[in-house]
Design a protein around this motif. Structure first.
Motif, PDB file in Angstrom:
ATOM      1  N   ALA A  72       0.928  -1.079   0.055  1.00 46.47           N
ATOM      2  CA  ALA A  72       0.127   0.088   0.060  1.00 46.47           C
ATOM      3  C   ALA A  72       0.978   1.238  -0.221  1.00 46.47           C
ATOM      4  O   ALA A  72       1.829   1.297   0.594  1.00 46.47           O
ATOM      5  CB  ALA A  72      -0.821  -0.032   1.090  1.00 46.47           C
ATOM      6  N   ASP A  73       0.528   2.224  -0.643  1.00 43.66           N
ATOM      7  CA  ASP A  73       1.158   3.379  -0.766  1.00 43.66           C
ATOM      8  C   ASP A  73       0.445   4.363   0.126  1.00 43.66           C
ATOM      9  O   ASP A  73      -0.602   5.074  -0.535  1.00 43.66           O
ATOM     10  CB  ASP A  73       1.238   3.888  -2.478  1.00 43.66           C
ATOM     11  CG  ASP A  73       2.144   5.214  -2.467  1.00 43.66           C
ATOM     12  OD1 ASP A  73       2.612   5.919  -1.418  1.00 43.66           O
ATOM     13  OD2 ASP A  73       2.295   5.660  -3.649  1.00 43.66           O
ATOM     14  N   PRO A  74       1.118   4.860   1.020  1.00 43.92           N
ATOM     15  CA  PRO A  74       0.270   5.906   1.994  1.00 43.92           C
ATOM     16  C   PRO A  74       0.218   7.203   1.230  1.00 43.92           C
ATOM     17  O   PRO A  74      -0.590   7.973   1.683  1.00 43.92           O
ATOM     18  CB  PRO A  74       0.865   5.932   3.361  1.00 43.92           C
ATOM     19  CG  PRO A  74       2.458   5.292   3.113  1.00 43.92           C
ATOM     20  CD  PRO A  74       2.149   4.447   1.923  1.00 43.92           C
ATOM     21  N   GLN A  75       1.276   7.458   0.437  1.00 42.29           N
ATOM     22  CA  GLN A  75       1.189   8.791  -0.453  1.00 42.29           C
ATOM     23  C   GLN A  75       0.265   8.830  -1.569  1.00 42.29           C
ATOM     24  O   GLN A  75       0.236  10.131  -2.094  1.00 42.29           O
ATOM     25  CB  GLN A  75       2.591   9.005  -1.055  1.00 42.29           C
ATOM     26  CG  GLN A  75       3.596   9.222   0.336  1.00 42.29           C
ATOM     27  CD  GLN A  75       3.252  10.100   1.441  1.00 42.29           C
ATOM     28  OE1 GLN A  75       2.809  11.040   1.208  1.00 42.29           O
ATOM     29  NE2 GLN A  75       2.934   9.672   2.681  1.00 42.29           N
ATOM     30  N   ALA A  76      -0.338   7.751  -1.745  1.00 40.49           N
ATOM     31  CA  ALA A  76      -1.188   7.717  -3.201  1.00 40.49           C
ATOM     32  C   ALA A  76      -2.626   8.518  -2.755  1.00 40.49           C
ATOM     33  O   ALA A  76      -2.864   8.518  -1.371  1.00 40.49           O
ATOM     34  CB  ALA A  76      -1.790   6.276  -3.516  1.00 40.49           C
ATOM     35  N   GLU A  83      -9.002   1.853  -3.774  1.00 36.68           N
ATOM     36  CA  GLU A  83      -8.991   0.598  -4.695  1.00 36.68           C
ATOM     37  C   GLU A  83      -8.094  -0.479  -4.391  1.00 36.68           C
ATOM     38  O   GLU A  83      -8.480  -1.731  -4.539  1.00 36.68           O
ATOM     39  CB  GLU A  83      -8.891   1.184  -6.141  1.00 36.68           C
ATOM     40  CG  GLU A  83      -8.843   0.144  -7.212  1.00 36.68           C
ATOM     41  CD  GLU A  83      -8.609   0.802  -8.707  1.00 36.68           C
ATOM     42  OE1 GLU A  83      -8.085   0.159  -9.597  1.00 36.68           O
ATOM     43  OE2 GLU A  83      -8.741   2.202  -8.768  1.00 36.68           O
ATOM     44  N   HIS A  84      -7.036  -0.029  -3.700  1.00 37.92           N
ATOM     45  CA  HIS A  84      -5.992  -1.279  -3.606  1.00 37.92           C
ATOM     46  C   HIS A  84      -6.760  -1.905  -2.150  1.00 37.92           C
ATOM     47  O   HIS A  84      -6.452  -2.914  -2.181  1.00 37.92           O
ATOM     48  CB  HIS A  84      -4.723  -0.260  -3.032  1.00 37.92           C
ATOM     49  CG  HIS A  84      -3.554  -1.362  -2.679  1.00 37.92           C
ATOM     50  ND1 HIS A  84      -3.605  -1.639  -1.251  1.00 37.92           N
ATOM     51  CD2 HIS A  84      -2.905  -2.017  -3.319  1.00 37.92           C
ATOM     52  CE1 HIS A  84      -2.625  -2.513  -1.122  1.00 37.92           C
ATOM     53  NE2 HIS A  84      -2.069  -2.704  -2.322  1.00 37.92           N
ATOM     54  N   TYR A  85      -7.193  -1.291  -1.357  1.00 40.37           N
ATOM     55  CA  TYR A  85      -7.885  -2.026  -0.103  1.00 40.37           C
ATOM     56  C   TYR A  85      -8.825  -2.847  -0.712  1.00 40.37           C
ATOM     57  O   TYR A  85      -8.838  -4.201  -0.158  1.00 40.37           O
ATOM     58  CB  TYR A  85      -8.364  -0.966   0.889  1.00 40.37           C
ATOM     59  CG  TYR A  85      -9.157  -1.480   1.828  1.00 40.37           C
ATOM     60  CD1 TYR A  85      -8.649  -1.752   2.899  1.00 40.37           C
ATOM     61  CD2 TYR A  85     -10.606  -1.611   2.096  1.00 40.37           C
ATOM     62  CE1 TYR A  85      -9.130  -2.389   4.114  1.00 40.37           C
ATOM     63  CE2 TYR A  85     -11.206  -2.394   3.004  1.00 40.37           C
ATOM     64  CZ  TYR A  85     -10.350  -2.618   4.116  1.00 40.37           C
ATOM     65  OH  TYR A  85     -11.132  -3.270   5.071  1.00 40.37           O
ATOM     66  N   ILE A  86      -9.754  -2.549  -1.547  1.00 38.17           N
ATOM     67  CA  ILE A  86     -10.916  -3.385  -2.116  1.00 38.17           C
ATOM     68  C   ILE A  86     -10.318  -4.602  -2.838  1.00 38.17           C
ATOM     69  O   ILE A  86     -10.661  -5.800  -2.430  1.00 38.17           O
ATOM     70  CB  ILE A  86     -11.910  -2.535  -2.834  1.00 38.17           C
ATOM     71  CG1 ILE A  86     -12.676  -1.746  -1.969  1.00 38.17           C
ATOM     72  CG2 ILE A  86     -12.852  -3.470  -3.710  1.00 38.17           C
ATOM     73  CD1 ILE A  86     -13.437  -0.276  -2.764  1.00 38.17           C
ATOM     74  N   ASP A  87      -9.505  -4.180  -3.542  1.00 35.53           N
ATOM     75  CA  ASP A  87      -8.789  -5.347  -4.286  1.00 35.53           C
ATOM     76  C   ASP A  87      -7.853  -6.308  -3.507  1.00 35.53           C
ATOM     77  O   ASP A  87      -8.280  -7.552  -3.713  1.00 35.53           O
ATOM     78  CB  ASP A  87      -7.778  -4.729  -5.454  1.00 35.53           C
ATOM     79  CG  ASP A  87      -8.550  -3.975  -6.682  1.00 35.53           C
ATOM     80  OD1 ASP A  87      -9.752  -4.166  -6.744  1.00 35.53           O
ATOM     81  OD2 ASP A  87      -7.860  -3.295  -7.182  1.00 35.53           O
TER      82      ASP A  87
END
Length: 105
Positions: A72-76, A83-87
């Motif tokens: 996970a990129d906290p700066q995104a 979207e990353h979390y859901i995927d």
């Protein structure tokens, strides 16, 4: 070479499998048989069935946290993080469909 699985992990894995099959009413004797240990041995690692079940869900939560935060990129931007979390969540659940059953219990 694979690292041997500890007795505690064998018990936790067996408990998760038994929970999927029988629900929370699964007996300690069924868990012990699946783990390949005596029922009394379970109590060397977990003082009660409640403590054992809690440990199964603590392991599940740790695995989930790791899966959801890995890469996970906290700066995104927020939409990209969501979207990353859901995927990651979907991948985590479907990489082992029995996890979905454990979440229902």
């Amino acid at each position: 070479m694979n690292k041997p699985i500890s007795m505690r992990d064998r018990i936790l894995n067996a408990t998760a499998a038994i929970l999927v099959e029988y629900g929370t009413q699964a007996s300690m004797s069924k868990i012990a048989a699946r783990a390949g240990v005596s029922a009394g041995s379970l109590y060397n690692y977990f003082e009660s069935k409640d403590v054992l079940l809690r440990a199964v869900y603590e392991n599940l939560a740790e695995a989930m946290i790791h899966a959801l935060t890995a890469n996970a990129d906290p700066q995104a931007p927020a939409p990209q993080r969501l979207e990353h979390y859901i995927d990651s969540y979907i991948s985590f659940i479907w990489s082992d469909p029995n996890r979905a059953i454990l979440f229902e219990l």
